[in-house]
Design a protein around this motif. Structure first.
Motif, PDB file in Angstrom:
ATOM      1  N   PRO A  63       0.802  -1.235   0.000  1.00 32.78           N
ATOM      2  CA  PRO A  63       0.000   0.000   0.000  1.00 32.78           C
ATOM      3  C   PRO A  63       0.834   1.284   0.000  1.00 32.78           C
ATOM      4  O   PRO A  63       0.434   2.281  -0.593  1.00 32.78           O
ATOM      5  CB  PRO A  63      -0.838  -0.121   1.276  1.00 32.78           C
ATOM      6  N   ALA A  64       1.987   1.265   0.619  1.00 33.00           N
ATOM      7  CA  ALA A  64       2.833   2.472   0.630  1.00 33.00           C
ATOM      8  C   ALA A  64       3.247   2.850  -0.794  1.00 33.00           C
ATOM      9  O   ALA A  64       3.282   4.038  -1.137  1.00 33.00           O
ATOM     10  CB  ALA A  64       4.067   2.252   1.502  1.00 33.00           C
ATOM     11  N   TRP A  65       3.556   1.862  -1.627  1.00 33.01           N
ATOM     12  CA  TRP A  65       3.929   2.135  -3.018  1.00 33.01           C
ATOM     13  C   TRP A  65       2.744   2.683  -3.801  1.00 33.01           C
ATOM     14  O   TRP A  65       2.905   3.574  -4.636  1.00 33.01           O
ATOM     15  CB  TRP A  65       4.468   0.882  -3.703  1.00 33.01           C
ATOM     16  N   LEU A  66       1.571   2.149  -3.548  1.00 36.00           N
ATOM     17  CA  LEU A  66       0.378   2.640  -4.241  1.00 36.00           C
ATOM     18  C   LEU A  66       0.054   4.075  -3.842  1.00 36.00           C
ATOM     19  O   LEU A  66      -0.289   4.901  -4.696  1.00 36.00           O
ATOM     20  CB  LEU A  66      -0.807   1.710  -3.978  1.00 36.00           C
ATOM     21  N   TRP A  67       0.189   4.387  -2.556  1.00 35.27           N
ATOM     22  CA  TRP A  67      -0.040   5.760  -2.104  1.00 35.27           C
ATOM     23  C   TRP A  67       1.018   6.700  -2.673  1.00 35.27           C
ATOM     24  O   TRP A  67       0.715   7.843  -3.043  1.00 35.27           O
ATOM     25  CB  TRP A  67      -0.069   5.839  -0.580  1.00 35.27           C
ATOM     26  N   ALA A  68       2.256   6.232  -2.752  1.00 32.24           N
ATOM     27  CA  ALA A  68       3.324   7.057  -3.334  1.00 32.24           C
ATOM     28  C   ALA A  68       3.030   7.331  -4.810  1.00 32.24           C
ATOM     29  O   ALA A  68       3.199   8.464  -5.276  1.00 32.24           O
ATOM     30  CB  ALA A  68       4.672   6.356  -3.182  1.00 32.24           C
ATOM     31  N   PHE A  69       2.577   6.310  -5.523  1.00 27.65           N
ATOM     32  CA  PHE A  69       2.232   6.500  -6.931  1.00 27.65           C
ATOM     33  C   PHE A  69       1.087   7.498  -7.076  1.00 27.65           C
ATOM     34  O   PHE A  69       1.126   8.376  -7.935  1.00 27.65           O
ATOM     35  CB  PHE A  69       1.868   5.165  -7.586  1.00 27.65           C
ATOM     36  N   LEU A  70       0.072   7.373  -6.240  1.00 28.27           N
ATOM     37  CA  LEU A  70      -1.038   8.317  -6.270  1.00 28.27           C
ATOM     38  C   LEU A  70      -0.538   9.739  -6.004  1.00 28.27           C
ATOM     39  O   LEU A  70      -0.967  10.692  -6.665  1.00 28.27           O
ATOM     40  CB  LEU A  70      -2.111   7.921  -5.252  1.00 28.27           C
ATOM     41  N   GLY A  71       0.384   9.891  -5.069  1.00 31.94           N
ATOM     42  CA  GLY A  71       0.962  11.205  -4.789  1.00 31.94           C
ATOM     43  C   GLY A  71       1.716  11.755  -5.995  1.00 31.94           C
ATOM     44  O   GLY A  71       1.593  12.943  -6.323  1.00 31.94           O
ATOM     45  N   VAL A  72       2.478  10.910  -6.669  1.00 29.54           N
ATOM     46  CA  VAL A  72       3.210  11.345  -7.871  1.00 29.54           C
ATOM     47  C   VAL A  72       2.234  11.805  -8.945  1.00 29.54           C
ATOM     48  O   VAL A  72       2.435  12.848  -9.584  1.00 29.54           O
ATOM     49  CB  VAL A  72       4.112  10.206  -8.400  1.00 29.54           C
ATOM     50  N   VAL A  73       1.153  11.036  -9.151  1.00 34.49           N
ATOM     51  CA  VAL A  73       0.152  11.410 -10.159  1.00 34.49           C
ATOM     52  C   VAL A  73      -0.490  12.747  -9.810  1.00 34.49           C
ATOM     53  O   VAL A  73      -0.666  13.609 -10.685  1.00 34.49           O
ATOM     54  CB  VAL A  73      -0.919  10.304 -10.318  1.00 34.49           C
ATOM     55  N   MET A  74      -0.828  12.954  -8.556  1.00 28.70           N
ATOM     56  CA  MET A  74      -1.464  14.210  -8.147  1.00 28.70           C
ATOM     57  C   MET A  74      -0.516  15.397  -8.340  1.00 28.70           C
ATOM     58  O   MET A  74      -0.930  16.454  -8.836  1.00 28.70           O
ATOM     59  CB  MET A  74      -1.934  14.125  -6.690  1.00 28.70           C
ATOM     60  N   VAL A  75       0.744  15.238  -7.949  1.00 25.96           N
ATOM     61  CA  VAL A  75       1.723  16.320  -8.124  1.00 25.96           C
ATOM     62  C   VAL A  75       1.925  16.588  -9.619  1.00 25.96           C
ATOM     63  O   VAL A  75       1.954  17.747 -10.051  1.00 25.96           O
ATOM     64  CB  VAL A  75       3.056  15.968  -7.428  1.00 25.96           C
TER      65      VAL A  75
END
Length: 143
Positions: free
Chosen positions: A116-128
């Motif tokens: 889940p940490a990787w998925l949240w990090a990916f979501l953060g990258v997409v949002m930024v």
């Protein structure tokens, strides 16, 4: 060794590989269609609904043209249209390859794609990426 059991394992292995092979076939079909039907010409594909409603680029804007450029072996143009999509392709290929190997080996599918940490990090990258490509200093990320 029981010949019937060996045949059954081969059939089970083939059934397990149908899903990853289906995804590969669908991906290949999409690449072929987008390679032939140029998204750079107006009227071939619908406009991005987010772009149409807001005038801002979404994280996916430029992806069809990116696929078209990659299908025509032009990675520089692809990077200029949607660098995030180009950067994600090796990861998608890796996950598909891992899925295919597990299916070939007859191992059960994992129920989680990644931690889940990787998925949240990916979501953060997409949002930024989404925000920055719409700001003046991030204009180089716009398609």
């Amino acid at each position: 060794m029981n010949i019937a059991a060996t045949g059954r394992r081969g059939t089970d292995r083939l059934k397990g590989m149908l899903a990853p092979l289906g995804v590969a076939a669908a991906t290949g079909a999409v690449f072929a269609i987008v390679a032939v039907v140029d998204p750079n010409e107006p009227g071939h594909y619908p406009t991005c609904p987010f772009l149409w409603l807001t005038g801002l680029y979404c994280p996916g804007c430029g992806t069809l043209r990116t696929i078209h450029a990659l299908a025509h072996l032009d990675p520089v143009a692809a990077l200029g249209l949607n660098p995030l999509a180009v950067a994600m392709m090796p990861f998608l290929l890796f996950w598909w390859g891992r899925w295919m190997v597990r299916a070939w080996q007859g191992r059960p599918r994992r129920t989680t794609l990644a931690h889940p940490a990787w998925l949240w990090a990916f979501l953060g990258v997409v949002m930024v990426y989404w925000v920055v490509r719409n700001l003046p200093f991030g204009a180089f990320l716009a398609p």
